[in-house]
Design a protein around this motif. Structure first.
Motif, PDB file in Angstrom:
ATOM      1  N   LEU A1029       0.827  -1.215   0.000  1.00  0.00           N
ATOM      2  CA  LEU A1029       0.000   0.000   0.000  1.00  0.00           C
ATOM      3  C   LEU A1029       0.865   1.270   0.000  1.00  0.00           C
ATOM      4  O   LEU A1029       0.582   2.231  -0.731  1.00  0.00           O
ATOM      5  N   CYS A1030       1.879   1.272   0.835  1.00  0.00           N
ATOM      6  CA  CYS A1030       2.740   2.478   0.897  1.00  0.00           C
ATOM      7  C   CYS A1030       3.453   2.712  -0.430  1.00  0.00           C
ATOM      8  O   CYS A1030       3.616   3.854  -0.874  1.00  0.00           O
ATOM      9  N   THR A1031       3.876   1.626  -1.055  1.00  0.00           N
ATOM     10  CA  THR A1031       4.567   1.784  -2.336  1.00  0.00           C
ATOM     11  C   THR A1031       3.590   2.170  -3.435  1.00  0.00           C
ATOM     12  O   THR A1031       3.915   2.953  -4.348  1.00  0.00           O
ATOM     13  N   THR A1032       2.374   1.631  -3.363  1.00  0.00           N
ATOM     14  CA  THR A1032       1.373   1.910  -4.384  1.00  0.00           C
ATOM     15  C   THR A1032       1.053   3.397  -4.456  1.00  0.00           C
ATOM     16  O   THR A1032       0.822   3.966  -5.533  1.00  0.00           O
ATOM     17  N   VAL A1033       0.989   4.036  -3.291  1.00  0.00           N
ATOM     18  CA  VAL A1033       0.709   5.483  -3.280  1.00  0.00           C
ATOM     19  C   VAL A1033       1.738   6.229  -4.134  1.00  0.00           C
ATOM     20  O   VAL A1033       1.397   7.092  -4.961  1.00  0.00           O
ATOM     21  N   GLN A1034       3.015   5.891  -3.960  1.00  0.00           N
ATOM     22  CA  GLN A1034       4.060   6.555  -4.739  1.00  0.00           C
ATOM     23  C   GLN A1034       3.942   6.206  -6.209  1.00  0.00           C
ATOM     24  O   GLN A1034       4.160   7.058  -7.095  1.00  0.00           O
TER      25      GLN A1034
END
Length: 1181
Positions: A1029-1034
């Protein structure tokens, strides 16, 4: 007042060359006060506009008066200002300040934009200052007016005013404006201190320019003979003056009288005892310092000559009485006037005593020739009969001109076709080169009646006059003959002023106007590229007028005048020495002498005395062929001289005619007798007293054996003009005689009466003649009475026998194109050189430079300034440097533009190679750590640290190191998009993994209570979800960025640098900020969680290393922002790469170095027992 021909100063100096002149103090004071700073000048202009807005319209003026009356103003109207009324500015501005409120109200009602100015406190403050300063200037102006003012008193008042300017500046510097009352009442008056100081300083400098401090210091002895500086100031005065000054200083009785008398009366009173000192002092005190009396006389004329006395012609006496402070003795004047009517008038001096050569004929030609160069005149006493005029300095050249006229008349008389039935006669006078004598001889030609004839008619037998030679003489004669409509044909007068038919309606000439000669000289100067010239002019109409025309013409062509000097008529040694010294001082190598041969000769004598050589002299036609200057003593300086001469001709039979003269053949010819005595330096005993000192003529003299300019017919130029003048008149007379009744040029087709030639009729025919003479030259006059201008370009060259040869090296013909033709290969310049002399104030500026004028020098004097970087000039003497296009930059010579160097962080740069090595080294370290972890994946330490997350972190760090490579090299569309997106996603993945690991560790040790079920939310699946999820935001941010406003290559071109910076434009600063901001957010969260977990048990406490790594990471990226913004060009990219590598190394070293250390160097600690131990004692083996 100072005109070249009729100016008062010129006329006065003709009478007294030592006369002292000065510019009016009032006028100079007005000029000094005229210059204002732009801020104050704008205020003055707007103030005048406001006044004109109201005063120019009677209705507005009346409405404003009503408003002022209603508001109780002290004044009800404004004052008008004009530039010629010097005292009006202060009064106008003062009235404007006093009626400021009334004006603001009125202009507001009129909806005028000027109302805003009057509401502006700063504008009104400047207006008040102008009113104050001009009030002080007006007071100074008024002080210098008056009948008793002289040079010394006026200069003292000016020095006092300049002292006040210095005092005022010091007061303004202290913030005090007491001397400016209108300005001082304003609250914020101190805000104007800098402007006031600047103006006062400028005003002081202008006064110093127009009134130099040392100008009148030499007259201190006149102010006060007993002062301490008196003797010092008189040291440059003649010895008799200094001696008598010393005697005066020792005269105690005189010193007591000095304080009780006015200065001028004092010096007049001591004239008998100390005549030399008194005369010198009076000569200083006598000149008027201002034009006050002149202006007062103009004002007085409005009372003297009014509508009741409009027929009053002479007002000299009335003006004298009006301006004098001495009361008129009315009774004595009346008695004298009555006695005047009882007297009888008689001619006290006739013109019969003038020598004249006369030959009777049916039609008489009058002629004036300056056979003598000077005249001895006695000042009139008005009590006795004037002395007869005595002329000196016989001129052989002019005598040849006169004989040429006689030759032409006799030739016409022998002609069987031209004027076949008429005989021409002549009456020739000597004008003695003097205007007064020329006018007197002209009067003799026109005066057909002598004393006692009793005839009322006053017209001579001469219907036409040939002459005079000089322009100054012709000016006087032409004024007189023009009144009588008697045609005058001059053979040598070239002044352009004589072309004015309003002033000289009857003047014609066979000599071209100086306008054409000046045009030819200007084209000559332009042809040879001379831009720095000196000019000498004779002190007469010919010299002054011609030189001024030349100066104006060459100035239009871009040349500059190094100096302009007048050759004094009296050839004063001191003045001649001064003006010749101007030549070496100026540095010019080309000098024009526009003067008569007598004046030119005096100038060249002084040049010889000063040993002045290397000057290329340009000659006017008056002396270019003058034999008096071609003598051997002048060869050293005049060889190579150049100038234009009128066309020459070979007149057949003239030389034998000239050599026919002998006193025995012409005993009644007064000029032949003088000529013979001067030619052979002998005495005939009949001409004048001076001939008695010469030996008597013995009769053996032979004119043909003399080598004199009189008999030299090789350069018949002016003689040819005389010849053409005679034939022009003859053809006009012939046309008159052949007039057909009914087809005549006058009213009703009338023809002139051939038995009584009227001058005005002959003038008409002269203006319209057009014929070709025996030499193939057209003779006609244009509307100004001028002939067709044709000149030969003459070059003085020395031939084998040491004589001067007047070589023709070109021509000028106003009817041809091109007008000027020059044969350069035939010219020999001064110093026997073939190379054209260079005369410039400054050498040409080469390409790559521009011209910049030197302060206080003409435009031709300049310095060459190298073009600035990014500018170029590709031509010589460029005025401005041009800027290169944005893609180009100037070369080192600044003469062209070359493409700019494209700069980017490449793999060939030292910096690029260094960063590449560091990035590859980092990626290798990362792979090495990953290899270690892979080989030791079954060890407790690796398993305890979640090997899956460790490998994921190492993979993202490896990408971080490799993404730095995308920043190196020439930016392209794919590299620009790749570098930022890979960088953002890689760091987000890395930080997301660290965040997941930190959260799991923190929650594992926080959830210690029995029955707590928290850890089920932080299992492997949940960790992967958090990372995803954190990587997807970027990833979403980067994809949106690449799709909407992707980074693209851009050329950064500035005119101030020689490089084109090739970089990646982020496209969307917002997206770039979001990428960096999101990375910063993840780093901050990781840092906080790791900080909270820093005190967990040591064996499992990885948090403190994460804390330290996050601290390094945040420090690097916080420092990155200002460094990125302030770095120029490719260093911006280098800063970004450095930040990526520094933060990547920080994460790699801080997180994985301790683990590798234990795995490789401390394998005993890589056990489950060690990792599970709780105390230090249990960890020891």
């Amino acid at each position: 007042m100072t005109g070249c021909a009729k100016g008062f100063i010129s006329r006065a100096k003709q009478q007294n060359p030592d006369i002292r002149t000065t510019h009016c103090f009032l006028h100079r004071e007005a000029l000094a006060a005229k210059t204002l700073p732009k801020e104050l000048s704008d205020v003055l202009d707007r103030a005048v506009d406001i006044v004109n807005f109201i005063k120019a319209r009677p209705l507005k003026s009346r409405l404003f008066s009503i408003l002022c009356e209603e508001m109780g103003a002290e004044h009800q109207s404004l004052l008008l200002h004009t530039a010629v009324r010097w005292l009006s500015r202060g009064k106008v501005l003062g009235r404007l300040c006093e009626l400021r409120e009334e004006l603001r109200v009125f202009l507001t009602e009129e909806k005028s934009a000027y109302a805003e100015l009057l509401a502006d406190e700063q504008w009104c403050l400047k207006l008040a200052y102008l009113a104050d300063i001009f009030k002080h200037l007006n007071e100074l102006n008024i002080k210098m007016q008056g009948k008793e003012e002289n040079l010394l008193s006026s200069s003292d008042k000016l020095r006092g005013f300049r002292s006040k300017l210095t005092l005022w500046r010091s007061f303004v510097g202290q913030g005090r404006l007491d001397m400016f009352p209108l300005c001082n009442v304003h609250v914020n008056s101190s805000t104007l201190s800098d402007l006031i100081t600047q103006h006062l300083k400028s005003l002081d400098e202008r006064f110093n320019h127009y009134f130099p401090s040392e100008s009148y210091a030499q007259f201190d002895w006149v102010r006060d003979p007993w002062s301490s500086s008196a003797l010092e100031s008189a040291k440059d005065w003649p010895l008799p003056t200094q001696e008598q000054l010393m005697e005066i200083r020792e005269d105690r009785t005189l010193k007591m009288r000095f304080g009780d008398m006015e200065l001028d009366r004092f010096w007049i009173s001591v004239k008998k005892e100390y005549p030399v000192a008194s005369s010198s002092a009076v000569a200083i005190l006598l000149p008027f310092s201002t034009t006050y009396l002149c202006e007062l006389s103009f004002s007085s004329l409005t009372y003297i000559k009014n509508k009741y006395r409009e027929r009053l012609r002479t007002v000299d006496q009335e003006l004298r009485v009006c301006l004098s402070s001495i009361p008129a003795r009315i009774g004595r004047l009346c008695a004298s006037h009555q006695a005047h009517f009882r007297q009888t008038c008689r001619l006290i001096r006739s013109t019969s005593d003038l020598p004249v050569l006369t030959s009777e004929g049916d039609i008489m030609f009058g002629a004036l020739f300056s056979l003598h160069d000077t005249v001895l005149e006695y000042p009139p006493s008005f009590t006795a009969e004037p002395h007869s005029t005595q002329c000196f300095g016989f001129n052989f050249r002019t005598f040849r001109w006169m004989q040429t006229m006689v030759f032409a008349i006799e030739e016409i008389n022998r002609d069987k076709i031209l004027l076949a039935n008429l005989t021409l006669g002549y009456q020739i006078y000597d004008s003695c080169s003097t205007p007064f004598h020329a006018l007197r001889t002209a009067l003799a030609l026109m005066n057909g009646n002598e004393e006692g004839t009793g005839k009322p008619e006053c017209r001579g037998r001469v219907p036409v006059v040939i002459g005079d030679g000089g322009s100054t003489l012709s000016l006087v004669v032409a004024h007189f003959l023009g009144v009588l409509h008697v045609p005058q044909v001059s053979y040598f007068s070239s002044c352009a002023c004589l072309s004015n038919k309003l002033e000289f309606p009857a003047f014609l000439r066979t000599m071209p106007s100086d306008l054409f000669q000046v045009d030819a000289l200007a084209q000559l100067v332009q042809h040879f590229g001379w831009s720095w010239l000196g000019t000498f002019a004779g002190d007469d109409a010919y010299g002054r007028g011609g030189a001024q025309l030349f100066n104006d013409e060459v100035t239009k062509l871009g040349a500059c005048i190094a100096f302009y000097e007048i050759i004094p008529k009296n050839h004063d040694q001191t003045e001649m020495s001064r003006i010749v010294k101007r030549i070496p001082e100026s540095g010019t190598r080309v000098v024009l002498v526009f003067a008569l041969e007598q004046d030119a000769r005096a100038l060249f004598w002084e040049a010889l005395r000063q040993n002045l050589t290397g000057i290329q002299w340009l000659a006017s036609e008056a002396w270019i062929t003058a034999a008096v200057l071609s003598t051997p003593e002048f060869h050293s300086i005049l060889q190579g001289s150049m100038g234009f001469a009128i066309r020459r001709a070979d007149i057949p039979g003239l030389q034998p005619f000239l050599l026919r003269l002998h006193p025995s053949k012409y005993p009644q010819d007064p000029f032949v007798l003088q000529f013979w005595q001067e030619m052979f330096k002998c005495s005939l005993g009949t001409v004048n007293k001076s001939s008695s000192i010469r030996p008597p003529c013995n009769g053996s003299e032979v004119l043909a054996n003399t080598g004199n300019i009189y008999s030299d017919v090789s350069q018949l130029r002016i003689s040819y003009n005389v010849y053409k003048a005679v034939y022009a008149i003859a053809h006009a007379l012939d046309s008159m005689l052949h007039c057909e009744p009914g087809n005549g040029p006058f009213a009703g087709g009338l023809c002139p009466n051939s038995s009584s030639i009227q001058p005005w009729q002959l003038l008409h025919y002269l203006k319209h003649i057009h014929f070709t003479n025996d030499f193939g030259e057209e003779t006609k006059f244009d509307g100004n009475g001028d002939p067709v201008a044709m000149y030969d370009l003459i070059n003085w060259q020395l031939i084998g026998n040491g004589e001067v040869w007047y070589a023709t090296v070109g021509r000028f013909d106003e009817t041809m194109q091109p007008k000027l033709v020059i044969e350069e290969k035939n010219i020999i310049w001064n110093g026997n050189q073939r190379q054209v002399p260079i005369s410039v104030c400054s050498t040409s500026c080469p390409p790559g430079t521009r011209k910049s004028t030197r302060p206080n020098y003409p435009l031709c004097c300049f310095v060459c300034i190298v073009c600035a970087a990014g500018e170029f000039s590709n031509q010589t003497d460029a005025l401005e440097c041009e800027k290169c296009l944005p893609e180009f930059w100037s070369n080192t010579r600044r003469d062209t533009c070359i493409p700019k160097l494209v700069e980017f962080l490449s793999y060939n740069d030292t910096m690029g190679i260094t960063l590449l090595a560091v990035a590859l080294l980092g990626s290798c370290f990362t792979l090495a750590v990953a290899l270690i972890f892979a080989l030791k994946r079954h060890t407790p330490l690796v398993r305890a640290n979640n090997s899956e997350l460790s490998f994921l972190i190492l993979s993202s760090l490896w990408l971080c190191f490799l993404c730095a490579l995308a920043f190196i090299g020439q930016p392209t569309s794919w590299s620009c998009g790749l570098r930022h997106s890979v960088f953002g996603i890689a760091f987000s993945l890395c930080l997301s993994c660290i965040l997941g690991k930190t959260m799991v560790v923190l929650m594992a040790f926080r959830a210690t209570l029995p029955g707590t079920n928290v850890m089920k939310w932080f299992g492997p699946l949940q960790q992967r979800s958090i990372i995803f999820l954190c990587t997807t935001v970027q990833v979403v941010i980067c994809c949106t960025w690449l799709s909407l406003a992707p980074p693209v290559p851009r050329k950064l071109m500035t005119r101030e640098t020689a490089q084109i910076i090739l970089l990646c434009d982020v496209g969307s600063p917002l997206a770039f900020s979001l990428v960096l901001g999101y990375i910063g957010l993840l780093a901050a969260v990781c840092f906080l969680l790791a900080f909270f977990a820093r005190k967990l048990p040591d064996n499992f406490n990885e948090a403190k290393f994460i804390t330290f790594s996050m601290l390094i990471f945040c420090a690097v990226w916080i420092a990155f922002v200002p460094a990125y913004v302030s770095s120029p060009g490719k260093y911006t990219v280098a800063v970004e790469i450095f930040a990526i590598l520094a933060s990547s190394y920080g994460l790699l070293l801080c997180i994985f170095t301790p683990k590798c250390y234990i795995i490789l160097l401390k394998p005993e600690k890589n056990t489950k027992r060690y990792l599970m131990s709780k105390s230090n004692s249990e960890r020891k083996y």
